[in-house]
Write a protein that holds these residues in place. Structure first.
Motif, short mmCIF file in Angstrom:
data_model
loop_
_atom_site.label_atom_id
_atom_site.label_comp_id
_atom_site.label_asym_id
_atom_site.label_seq_id
_atom_site.Cartn_x
_atom_site.Cartn_y
_atom_site.Cartn_z
N LEU A 1 0.83 -1.21 0.00
CA LEU A 1 0.00 0.00 0.00
C LEU A 1 0.87 1.26 0.00
CD1 LEU A 1 -2.79 -1.10 2.50
CD2 LEU A 1 -3.06 -0.70 0.04
N ALA A 2 1.97 1.21 0.74
CA ALA A 2 2.91 2.34 0.75
C ALA A 2 3.51 2.54 -0.65
CB ALA A 2 4.00 2.11 1.78
N TYR A 3 3.80 1.45 -1.32
CA TYR A 3 4.32 1.49 -2.70
C TYR A 3 3.32 2.19 -3.63
CZ TYR A 3 5.11 -0.49 -7.40
OH TYR A 3 5.27 -0.68 -8.75
N LYS A 4 2.05 1.82 -3.53
CA LYS A 4 1.02 2.45 -4.37
C LYS A 4 0.94 3.95 -4.11
CE LYS A 4 -1.82 -1.65 -4.99
NZ LYS A 4 -3.09 -2.32 -4.70
N GLN A 5 1.03 4.34 -2.86
CA GLN A 5 1.02 5.77 -2.53
C GLN A 5 2.27 6.47 -3.07
OE1 GLN A 5 -1.48 7.54 -1.22
NE2 GLN A 5 -2.62 5.63 -1.38
N TYR A 6 3.40 5.81 -2.99
CA TYR A 6 4.67 6.35 -3.49
C TYR A 6 4.57 6.59 -5.00
CZ TYR A 6 9.74 6.73 -4.14
OH TYR A 6 11.01 7.16 -4.46
N ILE A 7 4.01 5.63 -5.71
CA ILE A 7 3.83 5.75 -7.17
C ILE A 7 2.95 6.97 -7.50
CG2 ILE A 7 2.67 4.63 -9.13
CD1 ILE A 7 4.65 2.68 -8.78
N LYS A 8 1.85 7.11 -6.77
CA LYS A 8 0.96 8.26 -6.99
C LYS A 8 1.66 9.57 -6.68
CE LYS A 8 -3.59 6.27 -6.09
NZ LYS A 8 -4.73 6.24 -5.17
N ARG A 9 2.32 9.64 -5.53
CA ARG A 9 2.99 10.86 -5.11
C ARG A 9 4.05 11.32 -6.10
NH1 ARG A 9 3.66 8.77 -0.17
NH2 ARG A 9 5.86 8.35 -0.48
N HIS A 10 4.77 10.36 -6.66
CA HIS A 10 5.88 10.68 -7.56
C HIS A 10 5.50 10.57 -9.04
CE1 HIS A 10 8.82 11.11 -4.35
NE2 HIS A 10 8.22 10.08 -3.77
N LEU B 1 4.65 8.05 -10.96
CA LEU B 1 5.41 6.99 -11.63
C LEU B 1 4.46 5.95 -12.20
CD1 LEU B 1 8.09 6.53 -8.84
CD2 LEU B 1 8.43 7.66 -11.04
N GLN B 2 4.97 5.14 -13.11
CA GLN B 2 4.21 4.03 -13.67
C GLN B 2 4.70 2.74 -13.03
OE1 GLN B 2 4.85 4.25 -17.87
NE2 GLN B 2 3.34 5.89 -18.16
N ALA B 3 3.77 1.92 -12.56
CA ALA B 3 4.12 0.68 -11.88
C ALA B 3 4.93 -0.26 -12.78
CB ALA B 3 2.86 -0.02 -11.37
N LYS B 4 4.66 -0.25 -14.07
CA LYS B 4 5.40 -1.13 -14.99
C LYS B 4 6.88 -0.76 -15.03
CE LYS B 4 1.73 -2.50 -18.10
NZ LYS B 4 1.26 -2.54 -19.48
N LYS B 5 7.17 0.52 -14.92
CA LYS B 5 8.57 0.97 -14.98
C LYS B 5 9.22 1.04 -13.60
CE LYS B 5 8.06 3.56 -19.23
NZ LYS B 5 8.13 4.85 -19.90
N PHE B 6 8.42 1.24 -12.59
CA PHE B 6 8.94 1.36 -11.23
C PHE B 6 8.37 0.20 -10.41
CE2 PHE B 6 9.51 3.09 -6.97
CZ PHE B 6 10.75 3.67 -7.07
N GLN B 7 8.99 -0.99 -10.57
CA GLN B 7 8.48 -2.21 -9.95
C GLN B 7 8.72 -2.20 -8.44
OE1 GLN B 7 11.12 -2.73 -12.30
NE2 GLN B 7 9.91 -3.09 -14.13
N TYR B 8 7.83 -2.89 -7.77
CA TYR B 8 7.87 -2.97 -6.31
C TYR B 8 9.21 -3.53 -5.81
CZ TYR B 8 6.82 -4.61 -1.60
OH TYR B 8 6.85 -4.84 -0.24
N LYS B 9 9.57 -4.72 -6.26
CA LYS B 9 10.77 -5.37 -5.72
C LYS B 9 12.06 -4.73 -6.21
CE LYS B 9 9.11 -9.90 -4.44
NZ LYS B 9 9.30 -11.33 -4.56
N ARG B 10 12.16 -4.45 -7.47
CA ARG B 10 13.43 -3.97 -8.02
C ARG B 10 13.69 -2.50 -7.76
NH1 ARG B 10 13.87 -4.84 -13.74
NH2 ARG B 10 16.08 -4.49 -13.47
N LYS B 11 12.65 -1.68 -7.77
CA LYS B 11 12.86 -0.23 -7.66
C LYS B 11 12.42 0.35 -6.31
CE LYS B 11 14.09 0.46 -12.02
NZ LYS B 11 14.97 1.40 -12.63
N TYR B 12 11.26 -0.10 -5.82
CA TYR B 12 10.74 0.50 -4.59
C TYR B 12 11.44 -0.03 -3.33
CZ TYR B 12 7.61 1.91 -0.84
OH TYR B 12 7.11 2.43 0.33
N ARG B 13 11.66 -1.33 -3.25
CA ARG B 13 12.24 -1.90 -2.02
C ARG B 13 13.59 -1.30 -1.63
NH1 ARG B 13 10.74 -8.18 -1.49
NH2 ARG B 13 12.07 -7.94 0.32
N PRO B 14 14.44 -0.87 -2.57
CA PRO B 14 15.70 -0.23 -2.16
C PRO B 14 15.55 1.22 -1.66
CG PRO B 14 15.93 -1.26 -4.33
CD PRO B 14 14.48 -1.27 -3.98
#
Length: 173
Positions: free
Chosen positions: A69-78, A80-93
């Motif tokens: 849920l935090a990831y979804k909010q991060y995508i909205k805030r910034h 970003l597109q989920a396809k390009k900014f993936q949860y595991k590869r881009k958000y987790r770091p």
């Protein structure tokens, strides 16, 4: 067949396994404002001296859902597109993930585990769940089997539990 247990029929010393979605309504950062009334229900249960339980699947789901849920909010805030900014590869770091992960862990320690105790794990029941399952969500299968093994009702907002073929008491609003 699973049956819905009326809330007012609960008695003192009843034992309830509280499902992930309830904890998210109560303590989840992003979803607690949507609580349909579980905070009030929890207060009633505590006054009744009901024993609350949680298990490792529920804790894992709580942490994972909170960070997703935090990831979804991060995508909205910034923007970003989920396809390009993936949860595991881009958000987790990111530091945002680390912050929300730590908040979720702290919530488990200081809120959930302050109210509920861990169930006793039964590995044989897990093996049985793999051999013969009744639900499409395997975590739900494990949660139901844990409740059956430990003679617990399940408090959940998930109607899928009502389709479980064995008799289990479901508490929901």
């Amino acid at each position: 067949m699973a049956f819905k247990k009326p809330i007012n029929s609960l008695i003192s010393d009843s034992k309830i396994l509280v499902d992930t979605n309830i904890w998210l309504y109560l303590f989840g950062i992003q979803s607690s404002w949507e609580d349909p009334g579980y905070t009030d229900l929890l207060d009633k249960l505590i006054r009744l001296n009901v024993h609350l339980f949680v298990n490792s699947q529920i804790i894992s789901e709580y942490i994972n859902t909170t960070t997703r849920l935090a990831y979804k909010q991060y995508i909205k805030r910034h923007k970003l597109q989920a396809k390009k900014f993936q949860y595991k590869r881009k958000y987790r770091p990111t530091s945002d993930f680390n912050t929300n992960y730590e908040i979720a862990i702290e919530s488990v320690k200081t809120e959930i585990l302050e109210l509920a105790q861990l169930t006793n794990a039964n590995n044989q029941k897990t093996v049985n769940s793999i051999e013969q399952y009744n639900m499409l969500d395997f975590n739900d299968e494990l949660i139901v089997n844990d409740a059956l093994q430990n003679d617990l009702f399940i408090m959940t907002h998930d109607k899928d539990y009502l389709d479980y073929p064995e008799e289990i008491g479901i508490i929901s609003l």
